[in-house]
Scaffold this motif. Sequence first.
Motif, PDB file in Angstrom:
ATOM      1  N   THR A 170      -5.171   3.590   1.144  1.00 32.66           N
ATOM      2  CA  THR A 170      -5.858   4.054  -0.064  1.00 32.66           C
ATOM      3  C   THR A 170      -5.128   5.274  -0.595  1.00 32.66           C
ATOM      4  N   PRO A 171      -5.093   5.450  -1.914  1.00 32.38           N
ATOM      5  CA  PRO A 171      -4.460   6.648  -2.467  1.00 32.38           C
ATOM      6  C   PRO A 171      -5.329   7.890  -2.305  1.00 32.38           C
ATOM      7  N   THR A 172      -6.592   7.710  -1.888  1.00 27.42           N
ATOM      8  CA  THR A 172      -7.515   8.846  -1.772  1.00 27.42           C
ATOM      9  C   THR A 172      -8.171   8.847  -0.389  1.00 27.42           C
ATOM     10  N   PRO A 173      -7.408   9.106   0.667  1.00 24.75           N
ATOM     11  CA  PRO A 173      -7.985   9.063   2.013  1.00 24.75           C
ATOM     12  C   PRO A 173      -9.097  10.076   2.233  1.00 24.75           C
ATOM     13  N   ASN A 174      -9.102  11.145   1.465  1.00 26.15           N
ATOM     14  CA  ASN A 174     -10.177  12.125   1.625  1.00 26.15           C
ATOM     15  C   ASN A 174     -11.542  11.560   1.237  1.00 26.15           C
TER      16      ASN A 174
END
Length: 261
Positions: A170-174
Amino acid sequence: MSKEAMLLLMIFVFTGITSANAALISQVIDYKQGDAVLEGYLAYDDSIKTKRPGILVVHEWKGLNGYAKRRADMLAQLGYVAFAADIYGKGIRPQTIEEAGATAGKFKADRALLRARVNAGLDVLKSQPNVDTTQLAAIGYCFGGTAALELARSGADIKGVVSFHGGLSTPTPNDAKNIKAKILALHGAADPFVKPDEVAAFEKEMTDAKVNYQLIKYPGAMHGFTNPDNQNNPPGALYNEAADKASWIEMQKFFKEIFTT
């Protein structure tokens, strides 16, 4: 046996077959996400009169086709209400590898749109009168595994997510901090498309966010290992009967766990 008894027996057998066949109900449902018209597939057993858990099913990269619908039917036979969502849009059903790659790529590049589409499918599932909306889960295959994980990362209020040979990045692991669901990732250890570094990054993402997750790797299994239509076209996507059966059993165990806690 008398003719009368034989006739009664024939009526009984025929009625039993009819009832068994009639228990599984399926229907196509049109719905919308924004201005996009989508066409999903609902399946359930109408012999069950009480509300029951609902499972969202997300299709592979060729869109909502017979494979995802068969999986929805199988879930209905297990006693769940299953809704196979349409991420691409009504009538958008890629036929070639090139078309499928381009269409899936559009949504992988726009995770906000992907999340909106999969949440729209979840809304349809939740609206069904026979669904217990406190007992929801999602499963996805390949592209659908990615979509199901993005549903969890969006903060959806569901009990669990199962990814079958799905993309894990995912580009947004946070955003994993938003996950409320338990996660089960079923992965082919020989998958050439979801490489070890992607798997490791997924494990770190889940661990850092303190997500309750399991990752099961099937030795020798490649990408798309649950779909008999996958016969190494494209190379690296290959059905594996043992991994298919084992992963389906793991999913059932997972559901029994999350829907009783």
